[in-house]
Design an enzyme around this catalytic site. Structure first.
Site, PDB file in Angstrom:
ATOM      1  N   LYS A  54       0.823  -1.217   0.000  1.00 22.79           N
ATOM      2  CA  LYS A  54       0.000   0.000   0.000  1.00 22.79           C
ATOM      3  C   LYS A  54       0.857   1.267   0.000  1.00 22.79           C
ATOM      4  O   LYS A  54       0.408   2.329  -0.454  1.00 22.79           O
ATOM      5  CB  LYS A  54      -0.972  -0.011   1.189  1.00 22.79           C
ATOM      6  CG  LYS A  54      -1.911  -1.214   1.183  1.00 22.79           C
ATOM      7  CD  LYS A  54      -2.631  -1.311  -0.133  1.00 22.79           C
ATOM      8  CE  LYS A  54      -3.529  -2.488  -0.390  1.00 22.79           C
ATOM      9  NZ  LYS A  54      -3.254  -3.791   0.048  1.00 22.79           N
ATOM     10  N   TYR A  59     -11.769 -15.469   2.756  1.00 22.92           N
ATOM     11  CA  TYR A  59     -10.829 -14.379   3.020  1.00 22.92           C
ATOM     12  C   TYR A  59     -10.374 -14.403   4.487  1.00 22.92           C
ATOM     13  O   TYR A  59     -11.224 -14.456   5.380  1.00 22.92           O
ATOM     14  CB  TYR A  59     -11.499 -13.033   2.692  1.00 22.92           C
ATOM     15  CG  TYR A  59     -10.661 -11.860   3.122  1.00 22.92           C
ATOM     16  CD1 TYR A  59      -9.589 -11.436   2.341  1.00 22.92           C
ATOM     17  CD2 TYR A  59     -10.913 -11.197   4.317  1.00 22.92           C
ATOM     18  CE1 TYR A  59      -8.788 -10.388   2.746  1.00 22.92           C
ATOM     19  CE2 TYR A  59     -10.130 -10.140   4.733  1.00 22.92           C
ATOM     20  CZ  TYR A  59      -9.066  -9.743   3.941  1.00 22.92           C
ATOM     21  OH  TYR A  59      -8.280  -8.704   4.360  1.00 22.92           O
ATOM     22  N   TYR A 113      -2.517 -12.739   3.026  1.00 25.86           N
ATOM     23  CA  TYR A 113      -2.179 -12.449   1.619  1.00 25.86           C
ATOM     24  C   TYR A 113      -0.952 -13.239   1.152  1.00 25.86           C
ATOM     25  O   TYR A 113      -1.055 -14.151   0.334  1.00 25.86           O
ATOM     26  CB  TYR A 113      -1.923 -10.948   1.438  1.00 25.86           C
ATOM     27  CG  TYR A 113      -3.104 -10.092   1.809  1.00 25.86           C
ATOM     28  CD1 TYR A 113      -4.126  -9.863   0.893  1.00 25.86           C
ATOM     29  CD2 TYR A 113      -3.225  -9.526   3.077  1.00 25.86           C
ATOM     30  CE1 TYR A 113      -5.232  -9.093   1.230  1.00 25.86           C
ATOM     31  CE2 TYR A 113      -4.322  -8.756   3.418  1.00 25.86           C
ATOM     32  CZ  TYR A 113      -5.324  -8.543   2.491  1.00 25.86           C
ATOM     33  OH  TYR A 113      -6.412  -7.791   2.833  1.00 25.86           O
TER      34      TYR A 113
HETATM   35  C1  LIG Z   1       0.067  -7.692   2.549  1.00 23.41           C
HETATM   36  C2  LIG Z   1      -0.845  -7.587   1.383  1.00 23.41           C
HETATM   37  N1  LIG Z   1      -0.545  -8.274   0.269  1.00 23.41           N
HETATM   38  C3  LIG Z   1      -1.337  -8.239  -0.812  1.00 23.41           C
HETATM   39  C4  LIG Z   1      -2.499  -7.504  -0.813  1.00 23.41           C
HETATM   40  C5  LIG Z   1      -3.347  -7.525  -2.043  1.00 23.41           C
HETATM   41  O1  LIG Z   1      -3.105  -6.401  -2.811  1.00 23.41           O
HETATM   42  P1  LIG Z   1      -4.281  -5.762  -3.645  1.00 23.41           P
HETATM   43  O2  LIG Z   1      -5.368  -5.428  -2.675  1.00 23.41           O
HETATM   44  O3  LIG Z   1      -3.688  -4.593  -4.324  1.00 23.41           O
HETATM   45  O4  LIG Z   1      -4.741  -6.817  -4.618  1.00 23.41           O
HETATM   46  C6  LIG Z   1      -2.858  -6.753   0.315  1.00 23.41           C
HETATM   47  C7  LIG Z   1      -4.104  -5.974   0.334  1.00 23.41           C
HETATM   48  O5  LIG Z   1      -4.635  -5.581   1.307  1.00 23.41           O
HETATM   49  C8  LIG Z   1      -2.008  -6.796   1.441  1.00 23.41           C
HETATM   50  O6  LIG Z   1      -2.295  -6.111   2.556  1.00 23.41           O
END
Ligand SMILES: Cc1ncc(COP(=O)(O)O)c(C=O)c1O
Length: 335
Positions: A49, A262, A288
């Site tokens: 982010k 999720y 993630y």
């Molecule tokens: C640590 C982490 N990796 C990957 C993602 C996924 O990225 P995106 O939301 O841009 O697909 C997020 C999203 O919140 C994240 O916090």
């Protein structure tokens, strides 16, 4: 692609490292694995982010905002980093938390929830799954206006074409490093959530004519839905940059490692987090990058990569939430 045309704040004074993963590569016995350490980006705790916020916060400042408003899940890395950017810029910040798993928000939880408090969120408000998140943010924007301030709303995950520019910039960074290192990557693997990272990366690679395919590993949605989201945002990002549009068939977002839903743990995620920590000293996260790495490991074991294929895993951060998932991550029998 000329990203210097877009106003940008700088939160990381250097490129993030690209490192080999020799022990994991040997354990998997197939592809040559590398990692791009975006977990080491600037702002509190790093992660993807930060790149998006460089462009989004510049837009907020240009609009004369004194407050940022955004939305995320209970352990949102995006909320943590938006709050950190606000603190860095002397802005206030209000968070809307979407409780995607009912009953999962605990204001006393460790991980990112603790950091929301430490970094002084002006307001944290929890809404149920299915809420109209744009309307919820609009009500915070109105609350700020009522006290005479001006708020700037940032969409969930910072996943707008402007935010996705951060990952088009990352594509350019990877190509520059690949050239300097003399290492040609055959594929990039990345977590795919609100889609800005995957879309921006793809749009940037296509704009640079890099010829590197991207494999997204979903953390939430079914494949067809996620691929549609990624493609739409990649097309809009390319339009903003004035560069060629990625083809629909360039978008791959696999859903086999989402598990029950999720943020809900899977055995494969726990194995991936523990394996990267013990074999390479790299901390992933449970929501993630743990699932994305589980996907990469699963694909390698299935023989999806050619022998010696150079696969670059984009580490998008998230380790500050590890402590909130200690019970899921400890070895069995060690509580
Ligand atoms: C640590 C982490 N990796 C990957 C993602 C996924 O990225 P995106 O939301 O841009 O697909 C997020 C999203 O919140 C994240 O916090």
């Amino acid at each position: 692609m000329n990203l210097a045309r877009f106003p940008r704040r700088r939160y990381t004074p250097h490129f993030t490292p690209i490192e080999p993963l020799p022990r994991l590569s040997a354990l998997l016995g197939g592809p040559e694995l590398w990692i791009k350490r975006d977990d080491l980006l600037g702002l509190a705790g790093g992660g993807n982010k930060t790149r998006k916020l460089e462009f989004l916060v510049a837009a907020a400042l240009a609009a004369g905002a004194d407050t940022l408003v955004t939305v995320g899940a209970p352990q949102s890395n995006h909320c943590r980093l938006t709050l950190a950017a606000a603190a860095r810029e002397g802005l206030k910040c209000r968070l809307v938390i979407e409780e995607r798993v009912p009953g999962s928000y605990d204001s006393a939880a460790l991980g990112n929830n603790l950091l929301f408090e430490l970094m002084g969120a002006e307001n944290v408000r929890v809404v149920p799954l299915g809420s109209d998140l744009a309307a919820e943010m609009a009500s915070d924007v109105a609350a700020v206006a009522a006290r005479g301030g001006k708020a700037f709303a940032i969409a969930g995950g910072g996943s707008t074409p402007l935010g996705a520019l951060g990952y088009a910039a990352c594509a350019a960074e990877i190509m520059a490093q690949s050239f300097e290192m003399g290492v040609v990557f055959d594929r990039i693997v990345v977590a795919s959530g609100s889609a800005g990272t995957h879309s921006g990366l793809l749009a940037g690679l296509v704009a640079l004519n890099a010829g590197i395919p991207v494999t997204g590993i979903n953390v939430r949605r079914p494949r067809a839905e996620q691929e549609g989201n990624v493609w739409a945002l990649a097309v809009a990002t390319a339009a903003l940059m004035g560069t060629p549009v990625p083809a629909r068939e360039d978008v791959v977002a696999l859903d086999r490692w989402v598990g029950p839903g999720y943020s809900l743990p899977t055995h494969e995620m726990v194995e991936a987090v523990r394996l990267l920590a013990s074999s390479e000293g790299v901390l992933l996260d449970p929501v993630y990058t743990g699932k994305a790495m589980a996907g990469l490991i699963g694909l390698a074991r299935e023989g999806a990569f050619k022998q010696g294929e150079r696969v670059l895993f984009l580490h998008t951060g998230g380790s500050p939430s590890l402590h909130a998932y200690a019970g899921d991550l400890r070895a069995p029998g060690r509580q």
